[in-house]
Design a protein around this motif. Structure first.
Motif, PDB file in Angstrom:
ATOM      1  N   LEU A   1      33.604   9.180  36.770  1.00  0.00           N
ATOM      2  CA  LEU A   1      34.138   9.722  38.027  1.00  0.00           C
ATOM      3  C   LEU A   1      33.170  10.723  38.637  1.00  0.00           C
ATOM      4  CD1 LEU A   1      37.902  10.285  37.126  1.00  0.00           C
ATOM      5  CD2 LEU A   1      36.991   8.698  38.810  1.00  0.00           C
TER       6      LEU A   1
ATOM      7  N   PHE B   1      32.122  10.102  42.244  1.00  0.00           N
ATOM      8  CA  PHE B   1      32.736  10.965  43.244  1.00  0.00           C
ATOM      9  C   PHE B   1      32.210  12.392  43.220  1.00  0.00           C
ATOM     10  CE2 PHE B   1      35.814   7.554  42.589  1.00  0.00           C
ATOM     11  CZ  PHE B   1      36.121   7.210  43.893  1.00  0.00           C
TER      12      PHE B   1
ATOM     13  N   PHE C   1      30.110   7.528  46.071  1.00  0.00           N
ATOM     14  CA  PHE C   1      31.177   7.690  47.066  1.00  0.00           C
ATOM     15  C   PHE C   1      31.377   9.158  47.449  1.00  0.00           C
ATOM     16  CE2 PHE C   1      32.391   4.084  44.276  1.00  0.00           C
ATOM     17  CZ  PHE C   1      32.251   3.066  45.201  1.00  0.00           C
ATOM     18  N   GLY C   2      31.061  10.050  46.522  1.00  0.00           N
ATOM     19  CA  GLY C   2      31.303  11.467  46.761  1.00  0.00           C
ATOM     20  C   GLY C   2      30.484  12.044  47.897  1.00  0.00           C
TER      21      GLY C   2
ATOM     22  N   PHE D   1      36.119  15.820  45.903  1.00  0.00           N
ATOM     23  CA  PHE D   1      36.863  15.640  44.665  1.00  0.00           C
ATOM     24  C   PHE D   1      36.304  16.483  43.525  1.00  0.00           C
ATOM     25  CE2 PHE D   1      37.877  11.591  46.831  1.00  0.00           C
ATOM     26  CZ  PHE D   1      39.257  11.619  46.725  1.00  0.00           C
TER      27      PHE D   1
ATOM     28  N   GLY E   1      40.274  16.332  42.767  1.00  0.00           N
ATOM     29  CA  GLY E   1      39.584  15.567  41.739  1.00  0.00           C
ATOM     30  C   GLY E   1      40.420  15.468  40.474  1.00  0.00           C
TER      31      GLY E   1
END
Length: 229
Positions: free
Chosen positions: A67, A71, A77-78, A88, A94
């Motif tokens: 993650l 993110f 994606f973050g 997040f 998050g």
């Protein structure tokens, strides 16, 4: 809750918020995923089922690290999400994301079993009367599977309340921002003489978890009686 310190109360409040958001946001995806796995046979179905249950098999720290890669502030994606104000990493959102992912397999499993218990002949009969697949799902499948959906949501909530490994890896343990009940208990157990404070939070955790399970049983039985009536 006056016997809790402000920092301990923050951990309780944050855990409840994280668990509620994680459950609410993942529930629609859980219902759709469970329905697909219960009613359809297609190439890649086993792969989808494996991906859904992967968080149960992987060490939570691995899930948290993945993650963070995806993110984190410089993640795949973050970074683009951060440009539009959605953050997040090292944020309570998050923690909700991590908790939702870790709880997702339990939710899907309970809902899938409930949908599989719905007689397909009822759905077929509604379809022959002209109901669209969406209407059949909303008016037949969903109401009959409601006890299982409720059970899946409560299981997910309880799991999200107790999530630790993925959460602390992804969002750290920042008091007032990302410190949930498990993180607060862990931090207190590292401090000599802080066992009484840790025990208070442990009692709160047990009360919330048992309360959620008892409430789910009561609501599930009531819904089942209404469906059977």
């Amino acid at each position: 809750m006056s016997w809790l310190s402000p920092q301990e109360w923050q951990a309780v409040e944050l855990s409840l918020r994280v668990a509620a958001v994680a459950t609410a946001c993942s529930l629609p995806f859980g219902i759709v995923t469970a329905f697909i796995l219960a009613r359809y046979r297609f190439p890649g179905r086993e792969l989808l089922n494996g991906l859904v249950h992967l968080p149960l098999i992987l060490p939570p720290v691995v899930t948290g690290y993945l993650l963070l890669l995806a993110f984190g502030r410089r993640g795949v994606f973050g970074e683009p999400l951060g440009k539009v104000g959605i953050v997040f990493a090292f944020n309570w959102t998050g923690a909700a994301l991590a908790a939702g992912i870790m709880a997702f397999p339990l939710m899907v499993r309970a809902i899938r079993l409930s949908i599989e218990a719905v007689d397909p002949k009822l759905e077929a009969a509604a379809a022959t009367l002209g109901a669209s697949p969406l209407r059949v799902f909303v008016t037949i499948t969903l109401p009959l599977a409601l006890p299982g959906i409720l059970a899946g949501a409560v299981l997910a909530f309880a799991k999200a309340m107790g999530e630790f490994g993925a959460t602390i890896t992804f969002v750290s343990n920042i008091p007032g921002q990302t410190q949930t009940l498990p993180s607060a208990i862990y931090a207190l157990l590292q401090v000599p003489g802080a066992e009484p404070q840790a025990m208070r939070l442990i009692v709160i955790s047990i009360i919330v978890a048992m309360g959620a399970l008892i409430l789910s049983e009561m609501l599930a039985r009531r819904l089942q009686r209404r469906i059977s009536a």
